[in-house]
Design an enzyme around this catalytic site. Structure first.
Site, PDB file in Angstrom:
ATOM      1  N   ASP A   7       1.115  -7.400 -11.362  1.00  0.00           N
ATOM      2  CA  ASP A   7       1.580  -7.143 -10.002  1.00  0.00           C
ATOM      3  C   ASP A   7       3.110  -6.995 -10.019  1.00  0.00           C
ATOM      4  OD1 ASP A   7       1.587  -7.159  -7.095  1.00  0.00           O
ATOM      5  OD2 ASP A   7       2.340  -9.211  -7.255  1.00  0.00           O
ATOM      6  N   ASP A   9       5.646  -7.019  -6.779  1.00  0.00           N
ATOM      7  CA  ASP A   9       6.436  -7.817  -5.832  1.00  0.00           C
ATOM      8  C   ASP A   9       5.990  -9.283  -5.840  1.00  0.00           C
ATOM      9  OD1 ASP A   9       7.501  -5.337  -5.259  1.00  0.00           O
ATOM     10  OD2 ASP A   9       6.303  -5.041  -3.457  1.00  0.00           O
ATOM     11  N   GLU A  15      10.061 -11.041  -4.088  1.00  0.00           N
ATOM     12  CA  GLU A  15       9.340 -10.535  -2.920  1.00  0.00           C
ATOM     13  C   GLU A  15      10.315 -10.477  -1.746  1.00  0.00           C
ATOM     14  OE1 GLU A  15       5.921  -9.673  -1.846  1.00  0.00           O
ATOM     15  OE2 GLU A  15       7.294  -9.195  -0.220  1.00  0.00           O
ATOM     16  N   ASN A  50       0.241  -2.480  -4.756  1.00  0.00           N
ATOM     17  CA  ASN A  50      -0.098  -1.903  -3.451  1.00  0.00           C
ATOM     18  C   ASN A  50       1.194  -1.560  -2.728  1.00  0.00           C
ATOM     19  OD1 ASN A  50      -2.837  -2.334  -3.835  1.00  0.00           O
ATOM     20  ND2 ASN A  50      -2.935  -4.183  -2.571  1.00  0.00           N
ATOM     21  N   CYS A  88      -0.740   2.143  -5.334  1.00  0.00           N
ATOM     22  CA  CYS A  88      -1.596   2.657  -4.259  1.00  0.00           C
ATOM     23  C   CYS A  88      -0.731   2.906  -3.041  1.00  0.00           C
ATOM     24  CB  CYS A  88      -2.695   1.654  -3.915  1.00  0.00           C
ATOM     25  SG  CYS A  88      -3.488   2.058  -2.328  1.00  0.00           S
ATOM     26  N   HIS A  90      -1.851   3.978  -0.104  1.00  0.00           N
ATOM     27  CA  HIS A  90      -2.734   4.100   1.070  1.00  0.00           C
ATOM     28  C   HIS A  90      -2.741   2.861   1.964  1.00  0.00           C
ATOM     29  CE1 HIS A  90      -4.654   6.563  -2.247  1.00  0.00           C
ATOM     30  NE2 HIS A  90      -4.376   7.469  -1.327  1.00  0.00           N
ATOM     31  N   CYS A 103      -9.232   3.460   0.686  1.00  0.00           N
ATOM     32  CA  CYS A 103      -9.263   4.080  -0.630  1.00  0.00           C
ATOM     33  C   CYS A 103      -9.900   3.136  -1.635  1.00  0.00           C
ATOM     34  CB  CYS A 103      -7.835   4.414  -1.070  1.00  0.00           C
ATOM     35  SG  CYS A 103      -6.837   2.928  -1.319  1.00  0.00           S
ATOM     36  N   ASP A 132       0.772 -12.786  -7.546  1.00  0.00           N
ATOM     37  CA  ASP A 132       1.079 -13.910  -6.661  1.00  0.00           C
ATOM     38  C   ASP A 132       0.167 -13.961  -5.438  1.00  0.00           C
ATOM     39  OD1 ASP A 132       2.301 -11.554  -5.575  1.00  0.00           O
ATOM     40  OD2 ASP A 132       3.578 -12.819  -4.317  1.00  0.00           O
TER      41      ASP A 132
END
Ligand SMILES: [Mg+2]
Ligand SMILES: [Zn+2]
Length: 186
Positions: A7, A9, A15, A50, A88, A90, A103, A132
């Site tokens: 991942d 962020d 973050e 994401n 992603c 979306h 999606c 996280d």
């Protein structure tokens, strides 16, 4: 071949909400060290993130690509390399076509992992996720791999409120500890 699906962020970088400018990237101080350990071990590192800010109109995909170039530059200064970057763009409640859709690639969906698996020859079922949020652990559940929750970013809060039936394979303080656990467990 196994890989680490990482991942972004709150796991690799601070973050800070919707990250809309490369200059706002703050790599965690231990990030290069952790990624270097994976590099040395020959374990590919694949970033999966994401970025619904695209669908929501907060920034464009070229901003996300610039952010990833900047992250790659910062890591290179520390002698570390992420093998591939996937995101992603979306969100079903977004308002920027064609991204305003449900999606397969928004985590915990497996679309980004499947793309990486095809393009890089990775076996998701023997791979690891690090993140996280519970969606990052959920991604591991979806692909049949092992999921590590880190306490940076939202992790410390997430740890206290696991969704029903959800459990991480391990919860650790940060990405360095995740790397140690993964390299000892594979
Ligand atoms: Mg995160
Ligand atoms: Zn998507």
């Amino acid at each position: 071949m196994s890989a680490v699906f990482l991942d972004r962020d709150g796991t690799l970088i601070e973050e800070i909400g919707y990250l809309d400018r490369p200059e706002r990237v703050e790599l965690y101080p231990f990030a290069s060290h952790a990624i270097r350990a994976f590099n040395r071990a020959g374990l590919p590192v694949v970033l999966v993130t994401n970025q619904s800010g695209i669908a929501r109109g907060f920034f464009t995909d070229s901003v996300v690509e610039d952010v990833h170039k900047h992250i790659a530059d910062l890591l290179a200064l520390g002698g570390a390399r992420i093998d591939a970057y996937y995101y992603c763009p979306h969100h079903p409640h977004g308002h920027v076509p064609p991204y305003d859709v449900a999606c397969e690639c928004r985590k915990p969906g497996r679309g980004l992992v499947d793309r990486a698996a095809r393009e890089l020859g990775i076996d998701p079922s023997t791979s690891f996720t690090v993140g996280d949020r519970w969606v990052d652990v959920g991604l591991a559940r979806t692909i049949g791999g092992r999921g590590v929750l880190v306490r940076t970013g939202y992790g410390a809060i997430e740890e206290r409120r696991p969704p029903a039936g959800m459990r991480a394979d391990v919860v650790v303080n940060n990405l360095v500890e995740a790397a140690s656990w993964i390299l000892a467990s594979r």
